[in-house]
Motif scaffolding. Structure first.
Motif, PDB file in Angstrom:
ATOM      1  N   ASN A  71       0.831  -1.208   0.000  1.00  0.00           N
ATOM      2  CA  ASN A  71       0.000   0.000   0.000  1.00  0.00           C
ATOM      3  C   ASN A  71       0.863   1.254   0.000  1.00  0.00           C
ATOM      4  OD1 ASN A  71      -1.547  -2.142   1.908  1.00  0.00           O
ATOM      5  ND2 ASN A  71      -2.969  -1.023   0.603  1.00  0.00           N
ATOM      6  N   LEU A  72       2.100   1.102   0.523  1.00  0.00           N
ATOM      7  CA  LEU A  72       2.964   2.255   0.701  1.00  0.00           C
ATOM      8  C   LEU A  72       4.418   1.810   0.704  1.00  0.00           C
ATOM      9  CD1 LEU A  72       3.088   5.354   1.716  1.00  0.00           C
ATOM     10  CD2 LEU A  72       3.351   4.347   3.970  1.00  0.00           C
ATOM     11  N   ILE A  73       5.295   2.678   0.180  1.00  0.00           N
ATOM     12  CA  ILE A  73       6.733   2.400   0.211  1.00  0.00           C
ATOM     13  C   ILE A  73       7.420   3.494   1.014  1.00  0.00           C
ATOM     14  CG2 ILE A  73       8.847   2.232  -1.177  1.00  0.00           C
ATOM     15  CD1 ILE A  73       6.892   1.308  -3.512  1.00  0.00           C
ATOM     16  N   LEU A  74       8.255   3.087   1.959  1.00  0.00           N
ATOM     17  CA  LEU A  74       9.139   4.016   2.666  1.00  0.00           C
ATOM     18  C   LEU A  74      10.503   3.817   2.037  1.00  0.00           C
ATOM     19  CD1 LEU A  74       8.023   3.344   6.358  1.00  0.00           C
ATOM     20  CD2 LEU A  74       7.298   5.215   4.857  1.00  0.00           C
ATOM     21  N   LEU A  75      11.169   4.909   1.692  1.00  0.00           N
ATOM     22  CA  LEU A  75      12.390   4.793   0.897  1.00  0.00           C
ATOM     23  C   LEU A  75      13.523   5.642   1.451  1.00  0.00           C
ATOM     24  CD1 LEU A  75      13.714   3.823  -1.797  1.00  0.00           C
ATOM     25  CD2 LEU A  75      12.629   5.797  -2.898  1.00  0.00           C
ATOM     26  N   ASP A  76      14.655   4.995   1.713  1.00  0.00           N
ATOM     27  CA  ASP A  76      15.861   5.701   2.114  1.00  0.00           C
ATOM     28  C   ASP A  76      16.549   6.175   0.831  1.00  0.00           C
ATOM     29  OD1 ASP A  76      18.020   6.634   3.641  1.00  0.00           O
ATOM     30  OD2 ASP A  76      19.051   4.705   3.562  1.00  0.00           O
ATOM     31  N   LEU A  77      17.250   7.308   0.891  1.00  0.00           N
ATOM     32  CA  LEU A  77      17.923   7.785  -0.319  1.00  0.00           C
ATOM     33  C   LEU A  77      19.346   7.266  -0.447  1.00  0.00           C
ATOM     34  CD1 LEU A  77      16.834  11.523  -0.633  1.00  0.00           C
ATOM     35  CD2 LEU A  77      15.917   9.513  -1.801  1.00  0.00           C
ATOM     36  N   MET A  78      20.059   7.164   0.680  1.00  0.00           N
ATOM     37  CA  MET A  78      21.470   6.809   0.601  1.00  0.00           C
ATOM     38  C   MET A  78      21.681   5.325   0.921  1.00  0.00           C
ATOM     39  SD  MET A  78      22.458  10.374   2.374  1.00  0.00           S
ATOM     40  CE  MET A  78      24.165  10.124   2.774  1.00  0.00           C
ATOM     41  N   MET A  79      21.826   4.545  -0.142  1.00  0.00           N
ATOM     42  CA  MET A  79      22.062   3.107   0.003  1.00  0.00           C
ATOM     43  C   MET A  79      23.213   2.717  -0.901  1.00  0.00           C
ATOM     44  SD  MET A  79      18.163   1.653   0.083  1.00  0.00           S
ATOM     45  CE  MET A  79      17.636   2.552  -1.377  1.00  0.00           C
ATOM     46  N   PRO A  80      23.970   1.710  -0.504  1.00  0.00           N
ATOM     47  CA  PRO A  80      25.160   1.364  -1.276  1.00  0.00           C
ATOM     48  C   PRO A  80      24.901   0.788  -2.664  1.00  0.00           C
ATOM     49  CG  PRO A  80      24.869  -0.155   0.570  1.00  0.00           C
ATOM     50  CD  PRO A  80      23.847   0.919   0.721  1.00  0.00           C
ATOM     51  N   ASP A  81      23.872  -0.040  -2.823  1.00  0.00           N
ATOM     52  CA  ASP A  81      23.728  -0.733  -4.114  1.00  0.00           C
ATOM     53  C   ASP A  81      23.029   0.098  -5.183  1.00  0.00           C
ATOM     54  OD1 ASP A  81      21.205  -0.954  -2.893  1.00  0.00           O
ATOM     55  OD2 ASP A  81      20.791  -2.866  -3.864  1.00  0.00           O
TER      56      ASP A  81
END
Length: 133
Positions: free
Chosen positions: A52-62
């Motif tokens: 229903n919803l996505i929480l998203l971090d911006l700084m990730m290694p891959d």
């Protein structure tokens, strides 16, 4: 009635402690939270079972969060899923980019208060659901 019943959230974040913290906050409100430890895995999970919803971090290694976001928005199957960006990258320019240029549904800076997260999620889901009807 608990409006969050059966709502699923995928949190794409490379920090397991953050996933655990958010899962704890949201599960108390009846959300089912799945953590994805990086952008590529997150995209696979979202495509397999759209939440229903996505929480998203911006700084990730891959794969950085903006790349994940563009992938989601360019895919017919996932483009309408609301996305809230949660990041430590809190300069004003990032916020403007997120909200006004990329049109993410909301933008939360780390560290955040649990109440701030819950209010943002409720607001974004209410808006998304009113579009559906």
């Amino acid at each position: 009635m608990n409006s969050s019943l059966n709502r699923t959230v995928i949190y794409i974040e490379d920090d397991q402690e953050m996933i655990d913290l958010v899962s704890m906050i949201l599960s108390r409100r009846g959300y089912a939270v799945q953590g994805a430890p990086g952008g590529k895995i997150g995209l696979e999970m979202v495509r397999r079972e759209p939440p229903n919803l996505i929480l998203l971090d911006l700084m990730m290694p891959d794969m950085d969060g903006w790349e994940v976001y563009q992938n989601l928005k360019s895919d017919e199957k996932t483009k309408n899923i609301p996305v809230i960006v949660i990041t430590a990258k809190a300069q004003a320019i990032d916020r403007v980019l997120g909200l006004h240029i990329a049109h993410v549904d909301d933008y939360i800076s780390k560290p955040f208060r649990p109440q701030e997260l819950l209010e943002s999620i409720e607001k974004v889901l209410a808006k998304a659901e009113s579009k559906d009807h």
